[in-house]
Each structure stands twice: as C-alpha cells, then as structure tokens.
Design an enzyme around this catalytic site. Structure first.
Site: not given
Length: 335
Positions: A12-13, A34, A108, A139, A141, A192, A256
C-alpha cells in the site's frame, strides 16, 4: 525504457508513493516481487489488492523484474519493502544501480540481520558516496492516494538530494520538509510502531484515554532518549518523523500496529489478528530489535521493554501495565 524513479515494493505505501510521484509528472516504475501481482497491476492499471480505487496514470509503469527496476532508474530508487527484506532487496539491486542514482527508502524499522539503522546497511552495501534519504512522517497510504493533505520529513545525506526529492513529492496536497538528521528520522519511524502496539494493547484492555495519552507521551520520552544517544537531534523527534508519526499511528485504527495491539489487549489469538490485518506489522520485529539496541546503548526504554516481554516472552498484558505503574517515582524529564 528509462524512468526517473523506480519504487521497489508494491504494497500500500510503495504504491501510494509511486502514484504520488507519477501524478506529479515524473516517469515512475513500480516493482512487485510477485510476477502475477505485477502483471495484474499492468493489465488493470491499478493495485486491486491494496488500493483498488486508484487508477494508475500514464507516467506509472509496472515490472516484476528487480534488475530492470534498478537499472532503468536514472535519478533514484525508492525502497518501500518491509524492514526484514530491506538488506536482501539492496543486495539484489545494487549491481544494477546507475552510478548517479540516489537511494531513498520509506521502510520503517531496523536491519533484522545486524540490528542497525538502515542507512548503515545502505552504506555497507552501496559504499560511502551514494546519495541517501529516508522518507518518514504521519502518512496513511489511503489518504495520500485520496489526495488528502499530508506532510512528511525527508532526511537526506545532502541538501541537493533532499531538494530533488521534495521536487518529486511536493504538490498542492502533499508537503515535504527536509532535514540532514537521518538518524532521528529513522528512529522516529521505527520506535513509533512499537509504541503504537503498546497503545493498542492499552485500549484493548479498556484502560481509556488517560492511559493512551500517558503511553504516547512517555513513549516519546524513551524514543528521544534512544535517538539522542545515537546522535539524533531533539527537533527531529518533535517534528513529523517523531511526535507526528507517533500520534497518528498510536491513535488511528488505520494503523496496522495499533490494530494488532488492540487484538492482543483483547486476548485474541495472534494468528487470527495477523490474518485479519493481512499485511506486515513492523512493530513486532521492531520491538525486539529496538529493545536489544537500547540494551546495547544502556538506554532505559520501559514501555518498549514491556511490549517486548508481551510479544516475545508471553507476559500477560495486564502484568506489563502493572510493571510500568509500579516503577519507582522519578522526575518527568532527565537532567
């Protein structure tokens, strides 16, 4: 075909950043490891699995070939893979990189193999002269793709490379600030995620808003202790890459890591939480690596330590909270 930027990682990011750059008119190539995923994105002109409502512009191409992605990037490669895959991805693409192409990453976390910061991994693999930069900040996504207002920190090894990156990212809804503090920008993004798990556990236990605010604030204090011990600057941790990303990730259920913590706090099976989230939960690995790094540096990080014990030693979450509350009283800030 040559591209200005290649984005490695079509989660996603990574997809959101590729879309942002391509929408700004910069020819961009997005790599997925993939083949079937890359072929589906190329055919459908969208990433149906992660961001199904965002159509790819003509300036965005897709490939399953990592060597092609590395070799055709004239200006920079942007790595957006999970932290556990960062070293292997760099190892594979390093022989194909253009000599003048810089390296950016939006990953991250820390290096799983050595427990070091990712700029150290990049220097080890790519040598001392490659321009480096980390993108970090609050941020999600989906909000970036929806063109909602967002801002990040670009920690760059040179002012010139930082300015280039800003030119690729900046537009009417996305603002990028620069710093030369790569250490602070990286540690804010890594720490974080652990603290977001802790905040989620607290909320899952039903401990309320007061406890969440205390965890975030004291979590920031231990994030700053570690970062300063490694050479970061206070202002970086008080900016977007530190407190900004921490507040976002610890309080919003798009995170998440926070959702994983909520499940743990409610006593749900870990496998069930993982399956429901369906994407990487960076804070789990980061809890171990940051706990070990803090130990090597002699830095007190009690929230991280208790989160580590919950995740790796089976400590009941209620007992972890009790351990934090029973610590000896002390001044709020070290002198």
């Amino acid at each position: 075909m040559r591209h200005c930027i290649s984005v490695l990682g079509a989660g996603s990011w990574g997809t959101a950043l590729a879309l942002l750059i391509a929408r700004n008119g910069v020819p961009t190539l997005l790599w997925s490891h993939r083949r079937e995923h890359a072929e589906a994105m190329a055919a459908e002109r969208r990433n149906a699995h992660y961001l199904p409502h965002a159509t790819f512009p003509d300036t965005l191409s897709v490939t399953p070939d990592l060597a092609e992605a590395a070799a055709t990037a004239s200006d920079a490669v942007l790595v957006a893979v999970p932290s556990h895959a960062f070293r292997a991805t760099l190892d594979l693409c390093a022989p194909h990189l253009q000599p003048e192409a810089g390296l950016m990453w939006a990953t991250k976390g820390l290096d799983r193999t050595r427990g070091c910061l990712l700029h150290e991994t990049a220097r080890e693999i790519l040598g001392p002269d490659r321009a480096l930069a980390v993108l970090s900040g609050p941020t999600f996504a989906a909000e970036v793709v929806a063109e909602l207002p967002s801002a990040i920190t670009v920690g760059a090894s040179s002012e010139a490379f930082g300015a280039k990156i800003v030119s690729w990212l900046h537009n009417a809804y996305f603002r990028a600030y620069t710093t030369d503090d790569l250490i602070g920008a990286q540690l804010g993004g890594a720490c974080k995620n652990v603290l977001a798990i802790a905040a989620g556990i607290s909320d899952g236990l039903g401990f309320g808003a007061n406890a969440r605010a205390a965890l975030i604030t004291r979590g920031l204090a231990e994030m700053m202790r570690l970062s300063l011990a490694l050479g970061a600057r206070t202002e970086t941790l008080m900016g977007l890459a530190g407190v900004g990303d921490l507040v976002l990730t610890a309080t919003d259920n798009q995170s998440r890591n926070r959702r994983f913590g909520l499940g743990v706090g409610k006593g749900r099976p870990r496998e069930e939480i993982h399956a429901e989230i369906g994407q990487e939960i960076e804070g789990i690995l980061a809890a171990r690596l940051i706990h070990e790094l803090a130990g090597r540096k002699g830095v007190d990080m009690p929230i991280t330590a208790q989160t580590y014990r919950v995740l790796y030693e089976g400590l009941p979450p209620e007992e972890a909270v009790r351990n934090l509350l029973l610590r000896d009283p002390k001044p709020e800030w070290d002198r």
